[in-house]
Design a protein around this motif. Structure first.
Motif, PDB file in Angstrom:
ATOM      1  N   LYS A  14      59.089 -74.308  55.484  1.00 39.27           N
ATOM      2  CA  LYS A  14      59.759 -75.592  55.669  1.00 39.27           C
ATOM      3  C   LYS A  14      60.367 -76.032  54.335  1.00 39.27           C
ATOM      4  O   LYS A  14      59.672 -76.479  53.425  1.00 39.27           O
ATOM      5  CB  LYS A  14      58.777 -76.635  56.189  1.00 39.27           C
ATOM      6  N   VAL A  54      62.661 -78.463  52.006  1.00 36.63           N
ATOM      7  CA  VAL A  54      63.026 -79.875  51.966  1.00 36.63           C
ATOM      8  C   VAL A  54      63.769 -80.167  50.668  1.00 36.63           C
ATOM      9  O   VAL A  54      63.813 -79.343  49.749  1.00 36.63           O
ATOM     10  CB  VAL A  54      61.784 -80.796  52.035  1.00 36.63           C
ATOM     11  N   PRO A 107      67.768 -82.053  54.204  1.00 38.63           N
ATOM     12  CA  PRO A 107      67.388 -80.732  53.697  1.00 38.63           C
ATOM     13  C   PRO A 107      68.521 -80.009  52.966  1.00 38.63           C
ATOM     14  O   PRO A 107      68.270 -79.255  52.029  1.00 38.63           O
ATOM     15  CB  PRO A 107      66.969 -79.987  54.968  1.00 38.63           C
ATOM     16  N   TYR A 111      66.951 -73.903  60.863  1.00 42.72           N
ATOM     17  CA  TYR A 111      67.275 -74.946  61.831  1.00 42.72           C
ATOM     18  C   TYR A 111      66.615 -76.262  61.430  1.00 42.72           C
ATOM     19  O   TYR A 111      65.570 -76.283  60.784  1.00 42.72           O
ATOM     20  CB  TYR A 111      66.790 -74.536  63.226  1.00 42.72           C
ATOM     21  N   MET A 112      67.214 -77.362  61.872  1.00 46.36           N
ATOM     22  CA  MET A 112      66.644 -78.684  61.599  1.00 46.36           C
ATOM     23  C   MET A 112      67.111 -79.655  62.678  1.00 46.36           C
ATOM     24  O   MET A 112      68.065 -79.392  63.423  1.00 46.36           O
ATOM     25  CB  MET A 112      67.046 -79.176  60.206  1.00 46.36           C
ATOM     26  N   SER A 116      68.914 -83.058  63.871  1.00 46.41           N
ATOM     27  CA  SER A 116      70.007 -83.895  63.370  1.00 46.41           C
ATOM     28  C   SER A 116      70.353 -84.947  64.408  1.00 46.41           C
ATOM     29  O   SER A 116      69.971 -84.847  65.575  1.00 46.41           O
ATOM     30  CB  SER A 116      71.245 -83.057  63.044  1.00 46.41           C
ATOM     31  N   THR A 140      69.350 -85.999  58.996  1.00 44.78           N
ATOM     32  CA  THR A 140      68.860 -84.637  59.222  1.00 44.78           C
ATOM     33  C   THR A 140      67.457 -84.512  58.632  1.00 44.78           C
ATOM     34  O   THR A 140      67.080 -85.235  57.720  1.00 44.78           O
ATOM     35  CB  THR A 140      69.778 -83.581  58.580  1.00 44.78           C
ATOM     36  N   GLY A 141      66.704 -83.565  59.174  1.00 41.24           N
ATOM     37  CA  GLY A 141      65.359 -83.331  58.640  1.00 41.24           C
ATOM     38  C   GLY A 141      64.326 -83.256  59.753  1.00 41.24           C
ATOM     39  O   GLY A 141      64.683 -83.050  60.907  1.00 41.24           O
ATOM     40  N   TRP A 145      62.789 -81.366  57.693  1.00 39.84           N
ATOM     41  CA  TRP A 145      62.898 -80.177  56.854  1.00 39.84           C
ATOM     42  C   TRP A 145      63.749 -79.141  57.552  1.00 39.84           C
ATOM     43  O   TRP A 145      64.076 -79.241  58.735  1.00 39.84           O
ATOM     44  CB  TRP A 145      61.508 -79.585  56.547  1.00 39.84           C
ATOM     45  N   LEU A 146      64.140 -78.143  56.784  1.00 36.45           N
ATOM     46  CA  LEU A 146      64.857 -76.982  57.294  1.00 36.45           C
ATOM     47  C   LEU A 146      63.832 -75.878  57.512  1.00 36.45           C
ATOM     48  O   LEU A 146      63.212 -75.397  56.564  1.00 36.45           O
ATOM     49  CB  LEU A 146      65.921 -76.541  56.285  1.00 36.45           C
ATOM     50  N   LEU A 149      60.124 -77.969  64.818  1.00 37.21           N
ATOM     51  CA  LEU A 149      61.017 -78.490  63.778  1.00 37.21           C
ATOM     52  C   LEU A 149      60.579 -79.841  63.248  1.00 37.21           C
ATOM     53  O   LEU A 149      61.155 -80.345  62.285  1.00 37.21           O
ATOM     54  CB  LEU A 149      62.462 -78.590  64.306  1.00 37.21           C
TER      55      LEU A 149
END
Length: 298
Positions: free
Chosen positions: A2, A4, A76, A162-163, A165, A199-200, A202-203, A288
């Motif tokens: 993850k 960030v 992210p 992926y994250m 959004s 967004t987030g 985290w990725l 996610l």
């Protein structure tokens, strides 16, 4: 893993979130290895080379750690080259209301401005120009490997992760007279206000998301479930989107692709139910994480 960013807006640094909730600061660890990277986009561009260093930093008890609840988490990928969004990609979102769907081979692509990005818990600001601000929960795909004319079979090789959004949209600004006079559509204006792309949190790297085409998407406004969909409903799936977009423009590390939103947006209610000052919006996608933000007037 993850990934960030953390710190104040405009000064976010890359990190990794551990299972216990701490953020491992990556800049010092990379610096000790002779690598100076302060930006997530730069990190993704050389990810295959630096990942072993990152993994060692996570395993090292001497690495700098910051409690996640003591620091602001930013987007992210706070400084992407471009944010590409897909319209009309869920038939349940637009088919009944607008009588429109996307082509299975040529999805509808528009842009959101990088300045619209905000962190997963940053306040979303309702601009004074609009009284019809709406939410759109979406799966975001982050590009990790550059490419043009990417074949469908190779598409996932270009995905970093992926994250969650939210394609926040000022409907009245975006459409205006454009529904009757399409040349007067103002999509970029209506979707490009500051904070309009949370967004987030985290990725999540692609290796930890084995089935991105089968993810449940849920969004609540003030604890009321508004959106409850699945990425399996997309008219054009992730490989199809990457193949199509890359046929007309190169995709670069750090670029973000918003893949469309399922049914349940505010404008689809009768009467419409747009966001208002004081609303709390929460979104969740299994694997996610969760993202929650407050809405406030400008």
């Amino acid at each position: 893993m993850k990934l960030v960013t953390y710190g104040p807006p405009g000064g976010e640094l890359p990190g990794v979130v551990e299972e216990g909730g701490s953020v491992v600061a990556l800049a010092p660890a990379l610096s000790r290895a002779g690598i100076r990277i302060l930006d997530m986009g730069q990190l993704l561009a050389v990810w295959s080379a630096v990942r072993p260093v990152v993994e060692l930093a996570v395993e090292d008890p001497q690495s700098e750690r910051i409690p996640a609840d003591s620091v602001r988490l930013g987007p992210p990928v706070p400084r992407p080259g471009k944010i590409l969004a897909i319209g009309l990609n869920y038939p349940t979102h637009t088919g009944d209301s607008l009588g429109a769907t996307t082509s299975e081979s040529q999805p509808v692509v528009f842009m959101k401005t990088p300045n619209s990005l905000s962190g997963p818990s940053d306040t979303v600001i309702l601009p004074r120009q609009s009284t019809q601000v709406d939410y759109e929960l979406e799966l975001a795909v982050v590009i990790g490997k550059a490419g043009s004319h990417i074949a469908r079979a190779d598409a996932f090789d270009h995905v970093a992760g992926y994250m969650i959004s939210n394609d926040v949209s000022a409907r009245d600004v975006a459409f205006g007279p454009g529904l009757e006079y399409p040349m007067q559509l103002q999509i970029v204006r209506g979707k490009g206000f500051p904070t309009f792309c949370p967004t987030g949190p985290w990725l999540v790297t692609a290796d930890e998301v084995p089935e991105p085409g089968r993810l449940k998407l849920q969004l609540w406004v003030n604890d009321e479930l508004r959106q409850d969909g699945n990425t399996s409903e997309m008219s054009v799936d992730i490989p199809g989107l990457i193949e199509s977009i890359s046929s007309s423009m190169p995709l670069l590390p750090g670029d973000i692709v918003l893949t469309g939103t399922p049914a349940g947006c505010g404008f689809l209610f009768d009467p419409p139910r747009y966001l208002a000052d004081g609303d709390m919006v929460k979104a969740a996608v299994p694997g996610l994480g969760e993202m929650a933000f407050e809405v406030r007037d400008e």
